[in-house]
Enzyme design. Structure first.
Site, PDB file in Angstrom:
ATOM      1  N   TRP A 195       0.887  -1.086  -0.037  1.00 55.74           N
ATOM      2  CA  TRP A 195       0.111  -0.162  -0.094  1.00 55.74           C
ATOM      3  C   TRP A 195       0.812   1.230  -0.047  1.00 55.74           C
ATOM      4  O   TRP A 195       1.952   1.328   0.870  1.00 55.74           O
ATOM      5  CB  TRP A 195      -0.819   0.001   1.327  1.00 55.74           C
ATOM      6  N   ASP A 475     -14.702   2.093  -4.746  1.00 54.52           N
ATOM      7  CA  ASP A 475     -13.394   2.111  -3.929  1.00 54.52           C
ATOM      8  C   ASP A 475     -13.672   0.629  -3.569  1.00 54.52           C
ATOM      9  O   ASP A 475     -14.789  -0.210  -3.665  1.00 54.52           O
ATOM     10  CB  ASP A 475     -13.522   3.164  -2.763  1.00 54.52           C
ATOM     11  N   ASP A 545      -2.687   5.801  -3.068  1.00 54.51           N
ATOM     12  CA  ASP A 545      -3.110   7.118  -1.997  1.00 54.51           C
ATOM     13  C   ASP A 545      -1.767   7.868  -1.775  1.00 54.51           C
ATOM     14  O   ASP A 545      -1.744   8.877  -0.892  1.00 54.51           O
ATOM     15  CB  ASP A 545      -3.520   6.313  -0.498  1.00 54.51           C
TER      16      ASP A 545
HETATM   17  C1  DGJ Z   1      -9.009   4.631  -0.084  1.00 51.78           C
HETATM   18  C2  DGJ Z   1      -8.835   5.427  -1.079  1.00 51.78           C
HETATM   19  O1  DGJ Z   1      -7.751   4.952  -1.976  1.00 51.78           O
HETATM   20  C3  DGJ Z   1      -8.896   7.036  -0.752  1.00 51.78           C
HETATM   21  O2  DGJ Z   1      -8.838   7.646  -1.795  1.00 51.78           O
HETATM   22  C4  DGJ Z   1     -10.187   7.246  -0.128  1.00 51.78           C
HETATM   23  O3  DGJ Z   1     -11.236   7.077  -1.005  1.00 51.78           O
HETATM   24  C5  DGJ Z   1     -10.604   6.316   1.052  1.00 51.78           C
HETATM   25  N1  DGJ Z   1     -10.215   4.938   0.650  1.00 51.78           N
HETATM   26  C6  DGJ Z   1     -11.896   6.542   1.661  1.00 51.78           C
HETATM   27  O4  DGJ Z   1     -12.083   5.854   2.648  1.00 51.78           O
END
Ligand code: DGJ
Length: 733
Positions: A195, A475, A545
């Protein structure tokens, strides 16, 4: 072009610069002969070394096992003498396994048929070969499908298994493709990570038994990517041979490159056999997902350009594909769960003034308790405490600020603290009546159950019908485990992971049918499900992210090795960055984010005035370069991952009249001079202008362009390169 030489039993598939050959031994054993640079000869059957022991079974039936054991089977089976990695296996009603697949027939046709229930590449410029193999004892048939494209160096492959017997069989392995190559010191390139560190490039020499790349998480995941490239020694961006495979699928996968004792490599790719089985009743079939194969004789650039063009022309269907996507502002890292409509409208107002074109309301707008990741997943109704005016009027207010409106969903999951779970505790995947292992405090919905799929599809559609919503972020924030479905019978529990992916495809397909103009962006905890399967539905995917621009360099480098920049979601983050704590200049964050679909993910209302004032210029620059970024040829000229100092990317328009180059100085050095960058992909004879000076293309590509010394860490500079319409300042002799 696809041809069959009946006399020698050889098939040959040609793309513009490659040939792929298979042949029959004894008229029934289908083996691989060659994949690589285009050839002139048709009969390659001599490559089977027919006079060497072990001889074909027709010549030496006593050594059939030895023959099978080293034969480069095109679609290997297990249990009947081939002890290497296999593609397919069954368990019969008697509890036995093993298959002997022999050639039956073939057909060649123009074009390509879609795969039932699965995403697949498409196009008119192609021919397809179907080869039917059969196990006569079990009346079990496999139809191998090969499509050779005439406008690009791609061959796609898939396999369909049919149970023609009277009793059921359990399919226990159903991989899509296998490829045999000579083991001549190849390296393997894979995309690995975690991640916030998705798809970092890794290269290693193939040694020992080989390499396994896999996921059993129910999605490709952050750790490994359903892709590999085999490289001849010395391969770099511009030279060397590259054989690559990529999987058009969004679930568990296995890719394995195995070295055998005969100097051969066997590479296989398909759905991971772990926890997989599929019950096939009489006349039922199973369709394996597609594999994309490409070969480049001119290094990694050749592979990258083929993948980019292929996915743009033959995979992504969205009407947004060739359009600039709205420049968005997403509130996730601005507010996390702590927001209400006033807060978002204040962001929308400032964003609108700066020229931003869309507000995306991320996680937190629905259910009764979505103030943390602990509740409400599954309750797809607006939270009136946070958005008191309701979605319709909130969306109208956003539009009144001149912005489009987008919304976040996580449809595959459910919180235990939700009305959905309280009403339907049996709609959750779980085994042995145990409480499922929670990840991010959420459980996985059982998508094998039709009511669940229907409920979720309808909940999303209802929201989309209720207000003007132009964009949807889909998501998925956890891997699948506790693979038990209360809906399926005992002997179908091995189908759960694949059924989940099929349902995901069905829902997205159905929503796009009703809302064809919706801009869909897939996402999975950042970039855990960035694969060709999802690109069939969404023209862009949230890449990671991690928006720290220095970290993004490596994530974009790995992602763009296969996928066009037009598929990458890329936002300007705040500083210091929430994940790394690194402080970087606003300008650098913006420039690095331009290598993709540009947006902002920060609280614009709290941005220092001087930074807010920079946004309109950033937007104007992005709008100018966006067509090139979206449609051009991508070159990664220098890699920070390799040199630990700087990074350089260039994108050249197809007609070679324009280019942009992004130079990023990650670390400043003392006592150095300007850095010479040798550009790539330009027209040697054209004259180009950069910052008011003219150069011939061959000068820029051979002598290079000088990036003058920049002082400071984390600095970026974007250079626009434009064909000059008048003569060069230094004319050719
Ligand atoms: C994971 C995503 O990658 C983020 O951009 C965001 O949308 C969060 N989840 C929200 O819970």
């Amino acid at each position: 072009m696809i041809a069959y030489d009946e006399q020698h039993g050889v098939f040959r598939l040609d793309t513009p610069h490659t040939s792929y050959c298979m042949g029959l031994v004894d008229g029934k054993y289908l083996g691989h002969l060659y994949y690589g640079k285009k050839l002139s000869d048709m009969d390659l059957s001599y490559l089977f070394c027919p006079n060497d022991a072990p001889l074909p079974p027709s010549a030496d039936p006593a050594e059939k096992g030895s023959f099978i054991g080293c034969f480069p089977a095109e679609y290997p089976t297990s249990g009947t003498g081939d002890f290497r990695e296999s593609c397919v296996d069954v368990r019969t009603q008697k509890g036995q396994n093993g298959l002997e697949l022999l050639y039956q027939s073939h057909r060649i046709y123009q074009g390509k048929e879609p795969l039932t229930g699965l995403p697949s590449t498409f196009g008119k410029n192609c021919d397809t070969l179907e080869i039917t193999l059969r196990d006569a004892g079990l009346s079990f048939t496999v139809i191998l499908s090969y499509t050779a494209f005439t406008d690009t160096d791609v061959i796609t492959r898939t396999a369909r298994m049919v149970n023609e017997g009277t009793s059921f069989v359990m399919l226990t392995r159903a991989l899509s493709a296998s490829l045999t190559l000579p083991d001549d010191g190849m390296e393997i390139l894979t995309l690995n990570g975690a991640w916030a560190r998705e798809r970092h490039i890794e290269r290693q020499k193939l040694s020992g038994a080989g390499t396994v790349i896999e996921s059993v998480r129910g999605e490709p995941g952050h750790v490994m990517h359903p892709f590999f490239a085999l490289l001849t020694p010395g391969t770099d961006q511009t030279k060397g041979e590259v054989y690559a495979m990529n999987f058009v699928y969004s679930g568990n996968f296995l890719a394995k490159v195995q070295r055998d004792q005969y100097g051969q490599l066997r590479a296989v790719m398909g759905i991971h056999p772990q926890n997989f089985s599929w019950k096939l009743l009489q006349n039922e079939s199973f369709q394996a997902p597609e594999v994309v194969l490409t070969y480049s004789s001119c290094g990694l650039n050749g592979m990258t350009h083929t993948f980019h063009d292929f996915y743009r022309n033959h995979l992504i269907r969205s009407p947004w594909l060739h359009k600039r996507r709205p420049i968005l502002i997403n509130n996730w890292e601005a507010t996390y769960f702590d927001y209400n409509s006033d807060k978002l409208l204040s962001i929308a107002k400032e964003a609108g003034k700066a020229g931003i074109e869309m507000l995306v309301m991320d996680d937190g707008w629905f259910g009764a308790h979505r103030d943390a990741p602990t509740g409400s997943l599954g309750d797809w109704v607006v939270n009136k405490r946070k958005i008191p005016e309701g979605l319709k009027s909130f969306s109208d207010k956003v539009h009144a600020e001149g912005l489009k409106f987008g919304l976040w969903f996580e449809p595959e999951m459910v919180s235990f603290d939700s009305d959905l779970y309280r009403a339907h505790p049996d709609w959750v995947l779980r085994t042995a009546d145990r409480r499922p292992v929670m990840i991010r405090d959420q459980a996985v919905l059982d998508f094998c159950r039709p009511e669940t799929v229907e409920y979720i599809t309808e909940s999303i559609a209802k929201i989309l019908r209720s207000a003007k919503i132009e964009y949807l972020k889909w998501d998925m924030n956890r891997s699948l485990c506790d693979l038990g479905s209360a809906y399926l019978s005992q002997d179908q529990q091995g189908e759960i992971s694949h059924r989940h992916v099929l349902a995901l495809y069905r829902i997205q397909g159905k929503l796009l049918e009703e809302f064809p103009d919706l801009l869909l962006e897939n996402c999975s905890s950042g970039g855990a499900r960035f694969d060709p399967g999802m690109l069939y539905f969404s023209p862009q995917i949230w890449c990671s992210d991690n928006m720290d621009p220095m970290e993004r360099l490596m994530i974009t480098e790995g992602t763009a090795l296969i996928y066009p920049l037009s598929t990458i979601g890329s936002h300007v983050c705040k500083s210091p960055n929430d994940i790394t704590g690194r402080e970087t200049p606003f300008e650098t964050r913006a420039l690095v984010s331009m290598l993709g679909n540009f947006g902002y993910e920060l609280d614009i209302t709290r941005l220092p005035e001087e930074e807010r004032k920079m946004i309109p210029c950033q937007i104007a620059l992005y709008k100018k370069v966006a067509p090139l970024i979206r449609e051009g040829d991508y070159y990664h000229i220098a890699s920070f991952r390799e040199n630990h100092i700087y990074d350089c990317t260039e994108i050249v328009s197809k007609d070679k009249t324009k280019a942009v180059m992004l130079f990023v100085q990650v670390l400043s050095e003392a006592n150095v001079r300007g850095r010479i960058i040798r550009l790539q992909g330009l027209d040697a004879d054209k004259v180009y202008e950069i910052e008011g000076r003219r150069y011939h293309g061959d000068t820029l590509m051979n002598a290079g362009f000088v990036v003058e010394r920049i002082k400071g860490d984390f600095r970026a500079k974007l250079f626009e390169i434009q064909e000059s319409d008048s003569v060069s300042s230094s004319p050719r002799p």
